[in-house]
Design a protein around this motif. Structure first.
Motif, PDB file in Angstrom:
ATOM      1  N   GLU A 150       4.344 -37.192   3.688  1.00  0.00           N
ATOM      2  CA  GLU A 150       3.258 -38.048   4.189  1.00  0.00           C
ATOM      3  C   GLU A 150       2.608 -37.388   5.405  1.00  0.00           C
ATOM      4  O   GLU A 150       3.171 -36.484   6.015  1.00  0.00           O
ATOM      5  CB  GLU A 150       3.776 -39.462   4.503  1.00  0.00           C
ATOM      6  CG  GLU A 150       4.770 -39.503   5.630  1.00  0.00           C
ATOM      7  CD  GLU A 150       5.386 -40.896   5.826  1.00  0.00           C
ATOM      8  OE1 GLU A 150       5.648 -41.598   4.844  1.00  0.00           O
ATOM      9  OE2 GLU A 150       5.612 -41.253   6.991  1.00  0.00           O
ATOM     10  N   GLU A 194       0.513 -34.279  11.410  1.00  0.00           N
ATOM     11  CA  GLU A 194       1.961 -34.198  11.403  1.00  0.00           C
ATOM     12  C   GLU A 194       2.366 -34.372   9.951  1.00  0.00           C
ATOM     13  O   GLU A 194       1.978 -35.357   9.310  1.00  0.00           O
ATOM     14  CB  GLU A 194       2.567 -35.306  12.257  1.00  0.00           C
ATOM     15  CG  GLU A 194       2.098 -35.214  13.693  1.00  0.00           C
ATOM     16  CD  GLU A 194       3.077 -35.827  14.675  1.00  0.00           C
ATOM     17  OE1 GLU A 194       3.723 -36.819  14.320  1.00  0.00           O
ATOM     18  OE2 GLU A 194       3.171 -35.295  15.801  1.00  0.00           O
ATOM     19  N   ASP A 201      -0.696 -41.316  16.654  1.00  0.00           N
ATOM     20  CA  ASP A 201      -0.489 -40.535  15.419  1.00  0.00           C
ATOM     21  C   ASP A 201      -0.398 -41.422  14.170  1.00  0.00           C
ATOM     22  O   ASP A 201       0.661 -41.512  13.544  1.00  0.00           O
ATOM     23  CB  ASP A 201       0.798 -39.681  15.519  1.00  0.00           C
ATOM     24  CG  ASP A 201       0.782 -38.733  16.702  1.00  0.00           C
ATOM     25  OD1 ASP A 201      -0.312 -38.381  17.179  1.00  0.00           O
ATOM     26  OD2 ASP A 201       1.873 -38.357  17.155  1.00  0.00           O
ATOM     27  N   ALA A 261      14.219 -44.042   6.666  1.00  0.00           N
ATOM     28  CA  ALA A 261      14.606 -44.215   8.077  1.00  0.00           C
ATOM     29  C   ALA A 261      13.336 -44.482   8.875  1.00  0.00           C
ATOM     30  O   ALA A 261      12.223 -44.363   8.349  1.00  0.00           O
ATOM     31  CB  ALA A 261      15.306 -42.967   8.619  1.00  0.00           C
ATOM     32  N   GLY A 262      13.539 -44.862  10.123  1.00  0.00           N
ATOM     33  CA  GLY A 262      12.428 -44.985  11.066  1.00  0.00           C
ATOM     34  C   GLY A 262      11.280 -45.827  10.547  1.00  0.00           C
ATOM     35  O   GLY A 262      11.472 -46.914   9.992  1.00  0.00           O
ATOM     36  N   SER A 263      10.063 -45.287  10.716  1.00  0.00           N
ATOM     37  CA  SER A 263       8.874 -46.089  10.408  1.00  0.00           C
ATOM     38  C   SER A 263       8.778 -46.435   8.922  1.00  0.00           C
ATOM     39  O   SER A 263       8.241 -47.484   8.555  1.00  0.00           O
ATOM     40  CB  SER A 263       7.609 -45.369  10.875  1.00  0.00           C
ATOM     41  OG  SER A 263       7.430 -44.190  10.139  1.00  0.00           O
ATOM     42  N   MET A 264       9.297 -45.563   8.049  1.00  0.00           N
ATOM     43  CA  MET A 264       9.213 -45.878   6.618  1.00  0.00           C
ATOM     44  C   MET A 264      10.133 -47.045   6.264  1.00  0.00           C
ATOM     45  O   MET A 264       9.746 -47.945   5.499  1.00  0.00           O
ATOM     46  CB  MET A 264       9.596 -44.683   5.763  1.00  0.00           C
ATOM     47  CG  MET A 264       9.592 -45.043   4.293  1.00  0.00           C
ATOM     48  SD  MET A 264      10.451 -43.892   3.271  1.00  0.00           S
ATOM     49  CE  MET A 264       9.174 -43.543   2.091  1.00  0.00           C
ATOM     50  N   SER A 282      12.498 -33.069  16.086  1.00  0.00           N
ATOM     51  CA  SER A 282      11.532 -33.412  15.035  1.00  0.00           C
ATOM     52  C   SER A 282      12.195 -33.626  13.674  1.00  0.00           C
ATOM     53  O   SER A 282      11.517 -33.638  12.654  1.00  0.00           O
ATOM     54  CB  SER A 282      10.466 -32.321  14.941  1.00  0.00           C
ATOM     55  OG  SER A 282      11.073 -31.057  14.852  1.00  0.00           O
ATOM     56  N   CYS A 283      13.522 -33.769  13.669  1.00  0.00           N
ATOM     57  CA  CYS A 283      14.250 -34.036  12.416  1.00  0.00           C
ATOM     58  C   CYS A 283      15.144 -35.248  12.617  1.00  0.00           C
ATOM     59  O   CYS A 283      15.508 -35.581  13.738  1.00  0.00           O
ATOM     60  CB  CYS A 283      15.204 -32.889  12.073  1.00  0.00           C
ATOM     61  SG  CYS A 283      14.467 -31.280  11.866  1.00  0.00           S
TER      62      CYS A 283
HETATM   63  N1  UDP Z   1       8.531 -37.288  14.156  1.00  0.00           N
HETATM   64  C1  UDP Z   1       8.203 -36.350  15.113  1.00  0.00           C
HETATM   65  N2  UDP Z   1       7.159 -36.597  15.963  1.00  0.00           N
HETATM   66  C2  UDP Z   1       6.433 -37.742  15.919  1.00  0.00           C
HETATM   67  C3  UDP Z   1       6.777 -38.704  14.945  1.00  0.00           C
HETATM   68  C4  UDP Z   1       7.818 -38.450  14.090  1.00  0.00           C
HETATM   69  O1  UDP Z   1       8.817 -35.304  15.178  1.00  0.00           O
HETATM   70  O2  UDP Z   1       5.483 -37.899  16.716  1.00  0.00           O
HETATM   71  C5  UDP Z   1       9.650 -37.028  13.227  1.00  0.00           C
HETATM   72  C6  UDP Z   1      10.843 -37.923  13.513  1.00  0.00           C
HETATM   73  O3  UDP Z   1      11.756 -37.275  14.377  1.00  0.00           O
HETATM   74  C7  UDP Z   1      11.444 -38.086  12.136  1.00  0.00           C
HETATM   75  C8  UDP Z   1      10.245 -37.989  11.182  1.00  0.00           C
HETATM   76  O4  UDP Z   1       9.222 -37.348  11.921  1.00  0.00           O
HETATM   77  O5  UDP Z   1      12.331 -37.021  11.847  1.00  0.00           O
HETATM   78  C9  UDP Z   1       9.759 -39.332  10.686  1.00  0.00           C
HETATM   79  O6  UDP Z   1       9.502 -40.179  11.781  1.00  0.00           O
HETATM   80  P1  UDP Z   1       9.020 -41.691  11.585  1.00  0.00           P
HETATM   81  O7  UDP Z   1       7.691 -41.697  10.920  1.00  0.00           O
HETATM   82  O8  UDP Z   1      10.104 -42.444  10.912  1.00  0.00           O
HETATM   83  O9  UDP Z   1       8.710 -42.197  13.031  1.00  0.00           O
HETATM   84  P2  UDP Z   1       9.624 -42.770  14.179  1.00  0.00           P
HETATM   85  O10 UDP Z   1      10.564 -43.743  13.560  1.00  0.00           O
HETATM   86  O11 UDP Z   1      10.294 -41.548  14.735  1.00  0.00           O
HETATM   87  O12 UDP Z   1       8.608 -43.373  15.087  1.00  0.00           O
END
Ligand code: UDP
Length: 254
Positions: free
Chosen positions: A120, A91, A130, A99-102, A202-203
């Protein structure tokens, strides 16, 4: 009766069928949404129709400016014809704002602008959730070569420039997104192309004025109607001119 198509793969949000010509698949968008690696699952009527239209819009726009994708053409409200590719098991995430995981990992406030777009990689494996992986792992385990990685980064940054610009034009901030990349062979020459889908699933998309979330976080964080949010994106981009998704029965476009 039409012959039954052979299902090649069924994922959380899409089904792939064998295509009408060799080297093609039919990609079918379902209404299902999952979060937490499948821990939560709901069905939102019309989501598949919206994602099919939005993914078509983004992928055909990319094709038009010379960023190669697997998208060939739209077949009906829920299906598009795509090129068969060898998927790279990654991915690819591009981030413009934290945002999110970061944000969690680094203790950053969501919405803080990053010094530059950051790319990343996560290793695609549902059993492992993942996991984020360094380039060193990717080349050592042969998931992709260093040349592939260089090509993937430039592809991802071109997608970022295109998507950021398009979204900015309709008052939406592209916070981050995920793409998947596949390899195709043209006369024995390998080429990397954007595959899978590009949609609000996915955004991260935030309204520039109000900060309203217009993406899958609406579902992940229980913020209201997912289809309202996706319809708003589609409406602003002019791809769903004022037609309710509930009235959309599959019809042939091409
Ligand atoms: N994302 C995705 N599929 C996944 C994980 C993440 O489409 O399995 C997308 C998510 O929608 C965001 C970006 O990747 O736009 C970054 O996601 P993040 O690593 O912050 O993870 P999350 O907080 O969604 O678990």
């Amino acid at each position: 009766m039409a012959p039954r198509r052979k299902k090649v793969y069924e994922g959380k949000g899409k089904i792939l069928y064998e295509g009408p010509e060799p080297g093609t698949f039919v990609q079918h968008f379902k209404d299902d949404a999952t979060a937490g690696n499948g821990a939560r699952h709901e069905v939102f009527e019309g989501k598949g129709v919206l994602n099919n239209r939005l993914s078509e819009f983004f992928m055909s726009g990319l094709n038009a400016i010379g960023v190669p994708t697997h998208y060939i053409r739209t077949l009906n409200m829920r299906e598009q014809l795509v090129r068969q590719v060898e998927m790279i098991p990654l991915e690819v995430i591009v981030r413009n704002y934290a945002a999110g995981s970061m944000a969690q990992r680094l203790g950053l406030e969501e919405g803080v602008q990053l010094p530059r777009p950051i790319v990343e990689f996560c290793y695609k494996d549902d059993r492992l959730g993942d996991p984020l992986v360094p380039e060193e792992y990717i080349t050592a385990f042969n998931w992709a070569s260093q040349q592939d990685l260089d090509d993937i980064v430039s592809l991802a940054l071109r997608v970022n420039d295109f998507l950021s610009g398009v979204m900015h034009g309709v008052g939406i901030r592209l916070v981050d997104f995920k793409i998947e990349v596949g390899r195709i062979w043209d006369n024995d020459y390998p080429r990397l192309v954007v595959a899978d889908e590009i949609s609000p699933d996915s955004c991260r998309l935030w309204d520039i004025e109000t900060g309203r979330k217009l993406d899958k976080d609406v579902f992940r964080r229980d913020l209201g109607s997912l289809t309202d949010a996706y319809s708003e994106v589609a409406r602003r981009l002019g791809v769903l001119p004022s037609v309710g998704t509930h009235r959309m029965k599959p019809t042939l476009i091409n």
